[in-house]
Motif scaffolding. Sequence first.
Motif, PDB file in Angstrom:
ATOM      1  N   LEU A  42       0.827  -1.202   0.000  1.00 29.42           N
ATOM      2  CA  LEU A  42       0.000   0.000   0.000  1.00 29.42           C
ATOM      3  C   LEU A  42       0.863   1.254   0.000  1.00 29.42           C
ATOM      4  O   LEU A  42       1.862   1.328   0.726  1.00 29.42           O
ATOM      5  CB  LEU A  42      -0.915   0.034   1.226  1.00 29.42           C
ATOM      6  CG  LEU A  42      -1.894  -1.119   1.427  1.00 29.42           C
ATOM      7  CD1 LEU A  42      -1.318  -2.133   2.418  1.00 29.42           C
ATOM      8  CD2 LEU A  42      -3.225  -0.611   1.958  1.00 29.42           C
ATOM      9  N   ASP A  45      -2.023   4.150   1.997  1.00 34.78           N
ATOM     10  CA  ASP A  45      -3.198   3.316   2.280  1.00 34.78           C
ATOM     11  C   ASP A  45      -3.946   2.870   1.033  1.00 34.78           C
ATOM     12  O   ASP A  45      -5.033   2.289   1.137  1.00 34.78           O
ATOM     13  CB  ASP A  45      -4.171   4.016   3.229  1.00 34.78           C
ATOM     14  CG  ASP A  45      -3.641   4.076   4.651  1.00 34.78           C
ATOM     15  OD1 ASP A  45      -2.748   3.283   4.975  1.00 34.78           O
ATOM     16  OD2 ASP A  45      -4.118   4.919   5.428  1.00 34.78           O
ATOM     17  N   VAL A  46      -3.411   3.113  -0.138  1.00 32.83           N
ATOM     18  CA  VAL A  46      -4.016   2.653  -1.388  1.00 32.83           C
ATOM     19  C   VAL A  46      -3.263   1.412  -1.860  1.00 32.83           C
ATOM     20  O   VAL A  46      -2.048   1.468  -2.074  1.00 32.83           O
ATOM     21  CB  VAL A  46      -3.972   3.750  -2.468  1.00 32.83           C
ATOM     22  CG1 VAL A  46      -4.496   3.209  -3.804  1.00 32.83           C
ATOM     23  CG2 VAL A  46      -4.788   4.953  -2.032  1.00 32.83           C
ATOM     24  N   GLN A  47      -3.969   0.299  -2.021  1.00 27.07           N
ATOM     25  CA  GLN A  47      -3.299  -0.925  -2.439  1.00 27.07           C
ATOM     26  C   GLN A  47      -2.816  -0.800  -3.871  1.00 27.07           C
ATOM     27  O   GLN A  47      -3.578  -0.458  -4.772  1.00 27.07           O
ATOM     28  CB  GLN A  47      -4.219  -2.134  -2.320  1.00 27.07           C
ATOM     29  CG  GLN A  47      -3.493  -3.446  -2.627  1.00 27.07           C
ATOM     30  CD  GLN A  47      -4.394  -4.664  -2.546  1.00 27.07           C
ATOM     31  OE1 GLN A  47      -5.548  -4.569  -2.150  1.00 27.07           O
ATOM     32  NE2 GLN A  47      -3.865  -5.811  -2.931  1.00 27.07           N
ATOM     33  N   TYR A 222     -11.509  10.756  -0.342  1.00 24.18           N
ATOM     34  CA  TYR A 222     -10.089  10.575  -0.629  1.00 24.18           C
ATOM     35  C   TYR A 222      -9.419  11.952  -0.546  1.00 24.18           C
ATOM     36  O   TYR A 222     -10.004  12.934  -1.003  1.00 24.18           O
ATOM     37  CB  TYR A 222      -9.871   9.987  -2.036  1.00 24.18           C
ATOM     38  CG  TYR A 222      -8.426   9.591  -2.249  1.00 24.18           C
ATOM     39  CD1 TYR A 222      -7.995   8.306  -1.946  1.00 24.18           C
ATOM     40  CD2 TYR A 222      -7.489  10.519  -2.689  1.00 24.18           C
ATOM     41  CE1 TYR A 222      -6.667   7.957  -2.105  1.00 24.18           C
ATOM     42  CE2 TYR A 222      -6.154  10.164  -2.836  1.00 24.18           C
ATOM     43  CZ  TYR A 222      -5.747   8.892  -2.541  1.00 24.18           C
ATOM     44  OH  TYR A 222      -4.433   8.544  -2.673  1.00 24.18           O
ATOM     45  N   ASN A 224      -7.117   9.685   2.673  1.00 21.18           N
ATOM     46  CA  ASN A 224      -7.556   9.142   3.956  1.00 21.18           C
ATOM     47  C   ASN A 224      -7.243  10.060   5.125  1.00 21.18           C
ATOM     48  O   ASN A 224      -7.467   9.704   6.278  1.00 21.18           O
ATOM     49  CB  ASN A 224      -6.908   7.774   4.199  1.00 21.18           C
ATOM     50  CG  ASN A 224      -5.400   7.879   4.382  1.00 21.18           C
ATOM     51  OD1 ASN A 224      -4.769   8.827   3.918  1.00 21.18           O
ATOM     52  ND2 ASN A 224      -4.802   6.910   5.045  1.00 21.18           N
ATOM     53  N   PRO A 248     -10.416   1.268   4.196  1.00 20.55           N
ATOM     54  CA  PRO A 248     -10.504   1.383   2.738  1.00 20.55           C
ATOM     55  C   PRO A 248     -11.773   0.768   2.180  1.00 20.55           C
ATOM     56  O   PRO A 248     -12.270  -0.238   2.690  1.00 20.55           O
ATOM     57  CB  PRO A 248      -9.269   0.604   2.256  1.00 20.55           C
ATOM     58  CG  PRO A 248      -9.025  -0.403   3.337  1.00 20.55           C
ATOM     59  CD  PRO A 248      -9.430   0.251   4.622  1.00 20.55           C
ATOM     60  N   ASN A 249     -12.311   1.381   1.131  1.00 19.41           N
ATOM     61  CA  ASN A 249     -13.368   0.779   0.328  1.00 19.41           C
ATOM     62  C   ASN A 249     -12.730   0.008  -0.821  1.00 19.41           C
ATOM     63  O   ASN A 249     -11.550   0.190  -1.138  1.00 19.41           O
ATOM     64  CB  ASN A 249     -14.312   1.846  -0.231  1.00 19.41           C
ATOM     65  CG  ASN A 249     -15.197   2.461   0.835  1.00 19.41           C
ATOM     66  OD1 ASN A 249     -15.677   1.766   1.716  1.00 19.41           O
ATOM     67  ND2 ASN A 249     -15.397   3.771   0.762  1.00 19.41           N
ATOM     68  N   GLY A 252     -10.939   2.049  -3.778  1.00 16.14           N
ATOM     69  CA  GLY A 252      -9.798   2.920  -3.540  1.00 16.14           C
ATOM     70  C   GLY A 252     -10.114   4.137  -2.693  1.00 16.14           C
ATOM     71  O   GLY A 252      -9.201   4.866  -2.306  1.00 16.14           O
ATOM     72  N   SER A 253     -11.392   4.379  -2.418  1.00 13.49           N
ATOM     73  CA  SER A 253     -11.768   5.471  -1.527  1.00 13.49           C
ATOM     74  C   SER A 253     -11.774   4.962  -0.083  1.00 13.49           C
ATOM     75  O   SER A 253     -11.400   3.815   0.188  1.00 13.49           O
ATOM     76  CB  SER A 253     -13.145   6.032  -1.922  1.00 13.49           C
ATOM     77  OG  SER A 253     -14.154   5.056  -1.732  1.00 13.49           O
ATOM     78  N   PHE A 254     -12.224   5.808   0.844  1.00 13.58           N
ATOM     79  CA  PHE A 254     -12.178   5.436   2.254  1.00 13.58           C
ATOM     80  C   PHE A 254     -13.509   5.707   2.938  1.00 13.58           C
ATOM     81  O   PHE A 254     -14.362   6.430   2.422  1.00 13.58           O
ATOM     82  CB  PHE A 254     -11.055   6.212   2.963  1.00 13.58           C
ATOM     83  CG  PHE A 254      -9.685   5.874   2.455  1.00 13.58           C
ATOM     84  CD1 PHE A 254      -8.987   4.811   2.981  1.00 13.58           C
ATOM     85  CD2 PHE A 254      -9.112   6.610   1.433  1.00 13.58           C
ATOM     86  CE1 PHE A 254      -7.733   4.481   2.509  1.00 13.58           C
ATOM     87  CE2 PHE A 254      -7.854   6.295   0.948  1.00 13.58           C
ATOM     88  CZ  PHE A 254      -7.158   5.223   1.493  1.00 13.58           C
ATOM     89  N   VAL A 326      -8.341  -6.589   4.565  1.00 14.04           N
ATOM     90  CA  VAL A 326      -8.625  -5.246   5.072  1.00 14.04           C
ATOM     91  C   VAL A 326      -8.607  -5.232   6.592  1.00 14.04           C
ATOM     92  O   VAL A 326      -8.051  -4.317   7.214  1.00 14.04           O
ATOM     93  CB  VAL A 326      -9.979  -4.740   4.530  1.00 14.04           C
ATOM     94  CG1 VAL A 326     -10.443  -3.506   5.292  1.00 14.04           C
ATOM     95  CG2 VAL A 326      -9.861  -4.406   3.048  1.00 14.04           C
TER      96      VAL A 326
END
Length: 357
Positions: A42, A45-47, A222, A224, A248-249, A252-254, A326
Motif C-alpha cells: 500500500l 493506504d491505497v493498495q 479521498y 484518507n 478502505p473501500n 480505492g476510496s475510504f 482489510v
Amino acid sequence: MDELIVLLLFCRVVCPVLHSLEYFYITSCQVPNFPEFVVVGLVDDVQMFHYDSNTQRAEPKQAWMSKVTADDPEYWESQTAVCVDKETLQRSNIETAKQRFNQTGGVHVSQQMFGCEWDDETGDIKGFHQSGYDGEDFLVLDLQTLTWIAPVPQAVLTKHRLDPNTAHSERWKRYLTKDCVHWLKKYLDYGKNILNRTILPSVYLLQKSPSSPLSCYATGFYPNRAQMFWIRDGEEVHEGVEPGQILPNHDGSFQKSVDLDISSIRAEDWQTYKCVFQLSGVKEPKVTVLDHKRIRTNWGRPRPDDGEFPAGRVMGGIAVLLILVVCIVAFYRWRRNHHGEGHRCVQHLDYMKTGGI
C-alpha cells in the motif's frame, strides 16, 4: 461557517501530513476460500501491489503502477520470484509457530508488517517492522537499539537468535529508513495524478436499532487524511462518543464513522448536535445536523429525498479475501499507531529472505 467550528478544526488538524509505504505478509492455514499466502502493498493506504499463492503472480492493483516497468522492465517478474521464495519461508514459519504454541490444527494466521512513513514537509522518516500470530504481537524490531522485542514467551527463542545477527538488523534499518523512502517517492510520483486528488464523501446518519448508538458514517472520500467528530454548541463532545478507524473501500476510496449514544439526549436538544467531517486540503467541513428525519434504520424506510445509500460501495468488496486482508491491515496499523510503538526493485521485498521464526 460557525467560527467555533473553524477554531475547533484549527486546534485538531495540526498533525503533519505523512506519506507511507507498507507491505503485509499474511500466511494462513485451514481458512476456507482464502489463499495460504498473500502479499499486499500500500502507498498512502491505497493498495498498489498484490500476490497470492493461488495466482503465484505479483500484480499491480493500480493502473499507474505500470509505470514502474519503465525503470525496470523485469520488475514484476523479480517481485514474483521474491514472493514465491517468501511463501516457502512463511509456510515454514507458521508451522514453527504452531509448534511453539503447542497447536496441532485449527485456523491460524501469521502476519508481518513493515514499511516507512515520510513527512514531505519536515523530511522526518519513521521505519517500522513487526510480526504477529493469531492477532497478537509476536516480534517487533526496535530501530533505535537494533534489537528485537518479544511480547510473548514463544518469541523469545527467535529474539535470541536474531539479536546477535547485527548485519541482518542493519540491513533492515537501511531498508526501512532509506530504500523504503526511495521507493515511496517513486510510487508517489507514478501515481501523483490519482494520489493527489480530493474527493468529498457522502455522509449518512445510521442506526441499527432504536437502542443502538447513532453512527455518523462518511464514505467515498479521498485521501484518507480526515477528521470526524461530534460537537454540541460549537464544543466537541466526548461522552458517549466512539470514533471508528478510517478503512478502505474496494474502489480505492475510504470510509469512517463516529458513533454517538443518543439514549440520553432530549428530543429538543437534537438540533444542537452536529457531526463534523473535515478532509485534509479542503477548507470547508461537511456538517450534518442531528435530525431524526435523516436517520436511516433497519426498521424504517429512508426518506426518498435523502438519495440512494451507496450499498455497492460498501458491499461490493464483500469477498472473503478482501474482508480478511482489510481487517488485518487495519488492525495492525491500529496496533502500530497505538503501541508506539536504488537497488534493484526486488530488494525492497527481499530483506526478509534471511532468518524466519
